[in-house]
Design a protein around this motif. Structure first.
Motif, PDB file in Angstrom:
ATOM      1  N   PRO A  66     -37.182  46.148 -44.636  1.00  0.00           N
ATOM      2  CA  PRO A  66     -37.957  45.469 -43.589  1.00  0.00           C
ATOM      3  C   PRO A  66     -38.271  46.372 -42.402  1.00  0.00           C
ATOM      4  CG  PRO A  66     -36.276  44.003 -44.444  1.00  0.00           C
ATOM      5  CD  PRO A  66     -36.036  45.339 -45.084  1.00  0.00           C
ATOM      6  N   ALA A  67     -37.299  47.190 -41.996  1.00  0.00           N
ATOM      7  CA  ALA A  67     -37.525  48.096 -40.854  1.00  0.00           C
ATOM      8  C   ALA A  67     -38.619  49.108 -41.177  1.00  0.00           C
ATOM      9  CB  ALA A  67     -36.223  48.805 -40.494  1.00  0.00           C
ATOM     10  N   GLN A  68     -38.617  49.634 -42.394  1.00  0.00           N
ATOM     11  CA  GLN A  68     -39.648  50.593 -42.790  1.00  0.00           C
ATOM     12  C   GLN A  68     -41.023  49.941 -42.836  1.00  0.00           C
ATOM     13  OE1 GLN A  68     -37.777  51.775 -46.486  1.00  0.00           O
ATOM     14  NE2 GLN A  68     -37.088  53.730 -45.633  1.00  0.00           N
ATOM     15  N   ILE A  69     -41.084  48.696 -43.328  1.00  0.00           N
ATOM     16  CA  ILE A  69     -42.371  47.990 -43.378  1.00  0.00           C
ATOM     17  C   ILE A  69     -42.897  47.764 -41.967  1.00  0.00           C
ATOM     18  CG2 ILE A  69     -43.460  45.788 -43.966  1.00  0.00           C
ATOM     19  CD1 ILE A  69     -41.620  45.661 -46.411  1.00  0.00           C
ATOM     20  N   ARG A  70     -42.035  47.318 -41.061  1.00  0.00           N
ATOM     21  CA  ARG A  70     -42.472  47.070 -39.687  1.00  0.00           C
ATOM     22  C   ARG A  70     -42.953  48.362 -39.030  1.00  0.00           C
ATOM     23  NH1 ARG A  70     -37.419  44.003 -39.465  1.00  0.00           N
ATOM     24  NH2 ARG A  70     -37.896  41.800 -39.831  1.00  0.00           N
ATOM     25  N   ALA A  71     -42.218  49.458 -39.285  1.00  0.00           N
ATOM     26  CA  ALA A  71     -42.621  50.739 -38.702  1.00  0.00           C
ATOM     27  C   ALA A  71     -43.981  51.176 -39.237  1.00  0.00           C
ATOM     28  CB  ALA A  71     -41.560  51.799 -39.008  1.00  0.00           C
ATOM     29  N   GLN A  72     -44.202  50.989 -40.539  1.00  0.00           N
ATOM     30  CA  GLN A  72     -45.477  51.371 -41.135  1.00  0.00           C
ATOM     31  C   GLN A  72     -46.608  50.500 -40.594  1.00  0.00           C
ATOM     32  OE1 GLN A  72     -45.111  53.733 -43.703  1.00  0.00           O
ATOM     33  NE2 GLN A  72     -47.237  53.971 -44.326  1.00  0.00           N
ATOM     34  N   LEU A  73     -46.343  49.218 -40.424  1.00  0.00           N
ATOM     35  CA  LEU A  73     -47.362  48.321 -39.865  1.00  0.00           C
ATOM     36  C   LEU A  73     -47.689  48.694 -38.421  1.00  0.00           C
ATOM     37  CD1 LEU A  73     -46.066  44.915 -41.274  1.00  0.00           C
ATOM     38  CD2 LEU A  73     -48.299  45.916 -41.766  1.00  0.00           C
ATOM     39  N   SER A  74     -46.679  48.984 -37.633  1.00  0.00           N
ATOM     40  CA  SER A  74     -46.904  49.372 -36.234  1.00  0.00           C
ATOM     41  C   SER A  74     -47.728  50.652 -36.159  1.00  0.00           C
ATOM     42  CB  SER A  74     -45.562  49.574 -35.522  1.00  0.00           C
ATOM     43  OG  SER A  74     -44.833  48.376 -35.475  1.00  0.00           O
ATOM     44  N   LEU A  75     -47.403  51.605 -37.039  1.00  0.00           N
ATOM     45  CA  LEU A  75     -48.140  52.867 -37.052  1.00  0.00           C
ATOM     46  C   LEU A  75     -49.593  52.640 -37.465  1.00  0.00           C
ATOM     47  CD1 LEU A  75     -47.995  55.970 -36.797  1.00  0.00           C
ATOM     48  CD2 LEU A  75     -47.384  56.045 -39.221  1.00  0.00           C
ATOM     49  N   ALA A  76     -49.796  51.800 -38.493  1.00  0.00           N
ATOM     50  CA  ALA A  76     -51.159  51.524 -38.954  1.00  0.00           C
ATOM     51  C   ALA A  76     -51.969  50.838 -37.869  1.00  0.00           C
ATOM     52  CB  ALA A  76     -51.111  50.664 -40.213  1.00  0.00           C
ATOM     53  N   ALA A  77     -51.349  49.880 -37.147  1.00  0.00           N
ATOM     54  CA  ALA A  77     -52.057  49.184 -36.077  1.00  0.00           C
ATOM     55  C   ALA A  77     -52.404  50.142 -34.938  1.00  0.00           C
ATOM     56  CB  ALA A  77     -51.203  48.032 -35.558  1.00  0.00           C
ATOM     57  N   ALA A  78     -51.488  51.041 -34.615  1.00  0.00           N
ATOM     58  CA  ALA A  78     -51.727  51.985 -33.519  1.00  0.00           C
ATOM     59  C   ALA A  78     -52.813  52.993 -33.874  1.00  0.00           C
ATOM     60  CB  ALA A  78     -50.428  52.711 -33.181  1.00  0.00           C
ATOM     61  N   ASN A  79     -52.923  53.344 -35.176  1.00  0.00           N
ATOM     62  CA  ASN A  79     -53.870  54.379 -35.613  1.00  0.00           C
ATOM     63  C   ASN A  79     -55.148  53.800 -36.210  1.00  0.00           C
ATOM     64  OD1 ASN A  79     -52.074  56.384 -34.850  1.00  0.00           O
ATOM     65  ND2 ASN A  79     -51.130  56.520 -36.881  1.00  0.00           N
ATOM     66  N   ARG A  80     -55.394  52.507 -35.964  1.00  0.00           N
ATOM     67  CA  ARG A  80     -56.535  51.891 -36.644  1.00  0.00           C
ATOM     68  C   ARG A  80     -57.884  52.414 -36.163  1.00  0.00           C
ATOM     69  NH1 ARG A  80     -54.485  47.978 -33.140  1.00  0.00           N
ATOM     70  NH2 ARG A  80     -55.986  47.045 -31.657  1.00  0.00           N
ATOM     71  N   ARG A  81     -57.901  53.127 -35.043  1.00  0.00           N
ATOM     72  CA  ARG A  81     -59.165  53.692 -34.540  1.00  0.00           C
ATOM     73  C   ARG A  81     -59.401  55.109 -35.030  1.00  0.00           C
ATOM     74  NH1 ARG A  81     -56.693  50.972 -30.408  1.00  0.00           N
ATOM     75  NH2 ARG A  81     -57.815  49.158 -29.562  1.00  0.00           N
ATOM     76  N   PHE A  82     -58.432  55.650 -35.791  1.00  0.00           N
ATOM     77  CA  PHE A  82     -58.551  57.037 -36.251  1.00  0.00           C
ATOM     78  C   PHE A  82     -58.680  57.060 -37.770  1.00  0.00           C
ATOM     79  CE2 PHE A  82     -55.763  56.872 -32.512  1.00  0.00           C
ATOM     80  CZ  PHE A  82     -56.527  57.593 -31.615  1.00  0.00           C
ATOM     81  N   SER A  83     -59.614  57.848 -38.267  1.00  0.00           N
ATOM     82  CA  SER A  83     -59.888  57.867 -39.713  1.00  0.00           C
ATOM     83  C   SER A  83     -58.684  58.337 -40.518  1.00  0.00           C
ATOM     84  CB  SER A  83     -61.097  58.769 -40.008  1.00  0.00           C
ATOM     85  OG  SER A  83     -60.862  60.089 -39.524  1.00  0.00           O
ATOM     86  N   SER A  84     -57.928  59.322 -39.987  1.00  0.00           N
ATOM     87  CA  SER A  84     -56.759  59.820 -40.727  1.00  0.00           C
ATOM     88  C   SER A  84     -55.689  58.741 -40.841  1.00  0.00           C
ATOM     89  CB  SER A  84     -56.184  61.062 -40.037  1.00  0.00           C
ATOM     90  OG  SER A  84     -55.788  60.737 -38.699  1.00  0.00           O
ATOM     91  N   GLY A  85     -55.483  57.989 -39.769  1.00  0.00           N
ATOM     92  CA  GLY A  85     -54.514  56.896 -39.798  1.00  0.00           C
ATOM     93  C   GLY A  85     -54.935  55.791 -40.732  1.00  0.00           C
TER      94      GLY A  85
END
Length: 463
Positions: free
Chosen positions: A4-23
């Protein structure tokens, strides 16, 4: 599988990088590669609202105008129902694999508008390529309450568009085990698959559930010749057992039954002995002939096991010869047959076997010694307990512990193998020597006062 912690971290990272093509590329690869089970877990942890700020951030920060499918897929998992509805409408205009999967997840949404929008769109996505993405998720969702009926409706739409044969052929190659198993079951039920297909597929099938279905079809519909060829000579013990069950002694070839007498499966050997007896032959004689033949050691070892299973009494000298054999298969069988039959002169040899590199041989030698505790003393275990090898030390403690009673408590205290509580005998007192040894160990170990009191009470010492 991610925590669960890894999923939340991945979701947070994806949300933060949603404006960048690499993310976004990284998030798309993550969502595309997740299994159906993982995808539903990702959705579950994304929608959890027990944090002050959701894992995907505040809903007002998401702008879905001209959003890419990946951004919309992430937004479709947000706790905010309005944002999920907007995201589903964006996904409906996209034809990517990620949008297929995200929409399939939303057919189990608790908001009726979101659920109905997603269901209507999913039922329109009926190409076989889309089905490969959608069906695994709907299969999982079918076990739930909301959205459980969508799978059957979707399968009917697929069949109407492509025909049963094409649909089940596509789904039989799915990487999702549940989907593949369902596809095989439905293929047989609908008459698309029959006995020839089962015979053809069984030798190379690796999935146990599918293999069991193929075996059942062959056993129920096959002729004796087909059953003998496909099941009795099959790789799986289940197929060999079922072949022996289905065929009578008159239908069986004695050569097949004789081979199965020394099968690696206990159940196969049992049924082979039964059929051998029905043929008017003696299993003990058959086993004895193989055991004392020039066959491969592993086959001879199984023959000796068969002799024991058939209730034959083996000469102790022959058992010892097997136990001292240089071949591992014969040695293991010999040691297993030596339980309860060792003599004092063999104690030191058995203790040496317990120090060997083969853990199975060491365990079997320990079983022989534990079955004859009157032949050895605790002093004999010193070489094991004092060994520099932790594995050999554990074997020594285990053998000491096999004595049971207060000796098991002493072994636990000496080795430190106990956890929170010791298993203390409560219905008989220790000998004076045992009591003295336990008191010495209590004094040397850092035990809690409550544990010490419990031990002293069990020993019968005054408070």
């Amino acid at each position: 599988m991610q925590t669960p912690a890894q999923i939340r971290a991945q979701l947070s990272l994806a949300a933060a990088n949603r404006r960048f093509s690499s993310g976004l590329a990284e998030a798309e690869a993550w969502l595309a590669s997740a299994t159906a089970r993982e995808m539903l877990r990702i959705d579950y942890y994304a929608r959890q609202a027990r944090y002050p700020v959701p894992v995907l951030g505040r809903a007002r920060d998401w702008k879905l105008k001209n959003a890419t499918p990946v951004v919309a897929a992430l937004a479709s998992m947000h706790p905010d129902g309005r944002l999920r509805e907007q995201a589903v409408r964006v996904l409906c205009a996209s034809a990517s694999a990620v949008s297929d999967r995200a929409l399939a997840v939303r057919v189990t949404d608790h908001v009726a508008v979101v659920r109905e929008l997603a269901e209507q769109e999913v039922l329109r996505r009926t190409t076989l390529v889309q089905a490969e993405q959608v069906v695994p998720l709907l299969q999982r969702i079918s076990q739930r309450g909301r959205g459980s009926q969508v799978l059957e409706r979707y399968l009917r739409a697929l069949v109407d568009a492509h025909g049963e044969a094409s649909v089940w052929e596509c789904l039989r190659s799915s990487e999702d085990f549940d989907v593949r198993r369902t596809a095989f079951r439905r293929s047989f039920e609908s008459g698309l698959f029959g006995l020839p297909d089962a015979v053809r597929l069984l030798p190379r099938e690796r999935d146990q559930v599918v293999r069991r279905k193929l075996i059942q079809v062959i056993a129920e519909a096959g002729t004796p010749d087909v059953i003998a060829e496909s099941l009795l000579r099959g790789r799986s013990a289940e197929s060999r057992v079922l072949g022996l069950v289905k065929l009578t002694a008159e239908q069986l070839d004695p050569v097949d039954v004789e081979r199965l007498l020394v099968d690696r499966s206990v159940l196969v050997r049992m049924w082979a002995r039964l059929r051998w007896q029905e043929m008017g032959r003696d299993p003990v004689e058959g086993y004895a002939a193989v055991a004392r033949s020039s066959a491969a050691p592993v086959v001879r070892a199984r023959a000796y096991v068969g002799l024991a299973e058939a209730g034959a009494e083996l000469d102790r000298a022959e058992i010892v010869e097997l136990a001292r054999s240089a071949d591992l298969a014969l040695k293991k069988v010999g040691l297993s047959l030596l339980r309860g039959k060792a003599v004092a002169a063999e104690v030191h040899w058995l203790l040496r076997e317990m120090t060997g590199e083969d853990s199975k041989v060491a365990r079997l030698a320990g079983d022989v010694l534990s079955s004859c505790p009157q032949l050895w003393s605790l002093a004999d275990l010193a070489a094991l307990k004092d060994s520099a090898d932790p594995a050999i030390q554990r074997r020594g403690w285990w053998l000491h512990r096999s004595l049971g009673g207060w000796e098991a408590v002493i072994a636990d205290l000496e080795s430190g193998a106990y956890r929170d509580r010791l298993e203390l005998p409560m219905y008989f007192r220790p000998t004076p020597a045992q009591r003295q040894r336990i008191m010495e160990l209590i004094g040397a170990l850092s035990l809690g006062s409550g544990q010490v009191s419990e031990i002293e009470f069990a020993l019968g010492l005054p408070a």
